[in-house]
Scaffold this motif. Structure first.
Motif, mmCIF file in Angstrom:
data_model
loop_
_atom_site.group_PDB
_atom_site.id
_atom_site.type_symbol
_atom_site.label_atom_id
_atom_site.label_comp_id
_atom_site.label_asym_id
_atom_site.label_seq_id
_atom_site.Cartn_x
_atom_site.Cartn_y
_atom_site.Cartn_z
ATOM 1 N N ILE A 1 0.609 -0.801 -0.083
ATOM 2 C CA ILE A 1 0.023 -0.115 0.268
ATOM 3 C C ILE A 1 0.557 1.275 0.193
ATOM 4 C CG2 ILE A 1 -2.077 -1.888 0.829
ATOM 5 C CD1 ILE A 1 -0.901 0.713 3.501
ATOM 6 N N GLU A 2 0.077 2.087 0.552
ATOM 7 C CA GLU A 2 1.027 3.348 -0.087
ATOM 8 C C GLU A 2 -0.125 4.630 0.566
ATOM 9 O OE1 GLU A 2 2.489 7.140 -4.028
ATOM 10 O OE2 GLU A 2 3.032 4.641 -3.852
ATOM 11 N N ILE A 3 0.974 5.660 0.974
ATOM 12 C CA ILE A 3 0.134 6.794 1.892
ATOM 13 C C ILE A 3 0.627 7.855 1.510
ATOM 14 C CG2 ILE A 3 -0.921 7.088 4.556
ATOM 15 C CD1 ILE A 3 -0.368 3.727 5.327
ATOM 16 N N ALA A 4 -0.418 8.394 0.905
ATOM 17 C CA ALA A 4 0.334 10.470 1.461
ATOM 18 C C ALA A 4 -0.847 11.319 1.922
ATOM 19 C CB ALA A 4 0.023 10.394 0.237
ATOM 20 N N VAL A 5 -0.149 12.119 1.338
ATOM 21 C CA VAL A 5 -0.983 12.967 1.955
ATOM 22 C C VAL A 5 -2.261 14.221 1.172
ATOM 23 C CG1 VAL A 5 -0.481 15.928 3.267
ATOM 24 C CG2 VAL A 5 0.718 13.961 3.973
ATOM 25 N N VAL A 6 -3.073 14.379 1.628
ATOM 26 C CA VAL A 6 -4.196 14.917 1.117
ATOM 27 C C VAL A 6 -3.698 16.195 0.546
ATOM 28 C CG1 VAL A 6 -6.491 15.005 -0.147
ATOM 29 C CG2 VAL A 6 -6.007 12.973 1.286
ATOM 30 N N GLU A 7 -3.589 16.762 -1.082
ATOM 31 C CA GLU A 7 -3.174 17.855 -0.544
ATOM 32 C C GLU A 7 -3.780 18.827 -0.833
ATOM 33 O OE1 GLU A 7 -1.037 18.454 -5.071
ATOM 34 O OE2 GLU A 7 -0.650 16.532 -4.907
ATOM 35 N N ALA A 8 -5.223 19.138 -0.825
ATOM 36 C CA ALA A 8 -6.142 20.221 -0.067
ATOM 37 C C ALA A 8 -6.353 19.437 0.916
ATOM 38 C CB ALA A 8 -7.201 19.367 -0.954
ATOM 39 N N ASP A 9 -5.936 19.789 1.410
ATOM 40 C CA ASP A 9 -5.813 19.416 3.279
ATOM 41 C C ASP A 9 -5.241 18.316 3.576
ATOM 42 O OD1 ASP A 9 -6.734 18.825 5.962
ATOM 43 O OD2 ASP A 9 -9.007 18.252 5.555
ATOM 44 N N LEU A 10 -4.052 19.111 4.346
ATOM 45 C CA LEU A 10 -2.643 18.271 4.922
ATOM 46 C C LEU A 10 -2.460 17.381 5.785
ATOM 47 C CD1 LEU A 10 -0.550 20.505 3.587
ATOM 48 C CD2 LEU A 10 -0.468 19.304 2.662
ATOM 49 N N ARG A 11 -3.937 17.939 6.678
ATOM 50 C CA ARG A 11 -3.775 17.168 7.581
ATOM 51 C C ARG A 11 -4.674 15.671 7.898
ATOM 52 N NH1 ARG A 11 -8.520 20.494 10.116
ATOM 53 N NH2 ARG A 11 -9.020 21.341 7.881
ATOM 54 N N ARG A 12 -5.108 15.669 6.286
ATOM 55 C CA ARG A 12 -5.897 13.803 5.628
ATOM 56 C C ARG A 12 -4.367 13.270 4.562
ATOM 57 N NH1 ARG A 12 -10.624 15.603 2.535
ATOM 58 N NH2 ARG A 12 -10.765 12.970 2.614
ATOM 59 N N ARG A 13 -4.791 12.206 5.138
ATOM 60 C CA ARG A 13 -4.080 11.455 4.711
ATOM 61 C C ARG A 13 -4.618 9.844 3.739
ATOM 62 N NH1 ARG A 13 0.256 8.466 7.950
ATOM 63 N NH2 ARG A 13 -1.370 7.919 9.416
ATOM 64 N N ALA A 14 -4.419 9.710 2.579
ATOM 65 C CA ALA A 14 -5.152 9.197 1.773
ATOM 66 C C ALA A 14 -3.975 7.704 2.215
ATOM 67 C CB ALA A 14 -5.861 9.564 0.486
ATOM 68 N N VAL A 15 -4.645 6.633 1.374
ATOM 69 C CA VAL A 15 -4.276 5.179 1.088
ATOM 70 C C VAL A 15 -4.768 4.097 -0.196
ATOM 71 C CG1 VAL A 15 -5.776 3.544 2.852
ATOM 72 C CG2 VAL A 15 -3.927 2.649 2.799
#
Length: 164
Positions: free
Chosen positions: A104-118
């Motif tokens: 898997i890959e986890i990254a910060v959501v650009e629109a909201d730096l507090r959120r992370r996507a996987v």
């Protein structure tokens, strides 16, 4: 099982409950507690499924998380935690293992730096795809002993408990 705690003594033609004791109360608790018995059932099912899935290099917990990720339209960690019923720290610990294996890959959501996507990597998608037929066979073997529909209904019915 439960009946051994409910035996009756006959004294002079009268039946009465045996005297209460810590042991009899503990036996009743062990025999009837939904929490303890559901945890025992979950551990046994997990052990069975882990044994069946061992050849795929995934535990049933990892398989479940990867399937949740692949099936979801909302790829944020918060949404994944809600769907999987895991708290953030447990989810993060489990995801870290999958991430370290390149699944898997986890990254910060650009629109909201507090959120992370996987999301699944290509290797993760291939591993999940290879594991699904093994899971199907294991699920069929499990169904011979325990209805997967019963487990799903139990999960759905207990969802209200987290809101109480």
């Amino acid at each position: 099982m439960y009946l051994h705690t409910m035996y009756m003594h006959t004294i002079m033609g009268k039946t009465k409950q045996p005297p209460k004791s810590l042991r009899s109360d503990a036996i009743t608790l062990v025999d009837t507690c939904a929490g303890l018995n559901s945890r025992l059932a979950a551990r046994r099912i997990t052990q069975f499924m882990d044994r069946e899935m061992a050849g795929c290099g995934l535990s049933v917990a990892q398989l479940g998380l990867m399937a949740q990720i692949a099936a979801a339209s909302d790829d944020t960690l918060g949404a994944l935690a809600r769907r999987s019923g895991l708290d953030q720290s447990t989810l993060s610990r489990n995801l870290r293992t999958l991430e370290n294996e390149g699944l898997i890959e986890i990254a910060v959501v650009e629109a909201d730096l507090r959120r992370r996507a996987v999301w699944l990597t290509e290797a993760g998608a291939q591993r999940l795809e290879a594991a699904i037929p093994v899971w199907r066979d294991a699920q069929a073997r499990l169904a011979a002993h325990f209805s997967p529909d019963l487990a799903r209904r139990l999960a759905e019915k207990t969802e209200a408990l987290i809101r109480d």
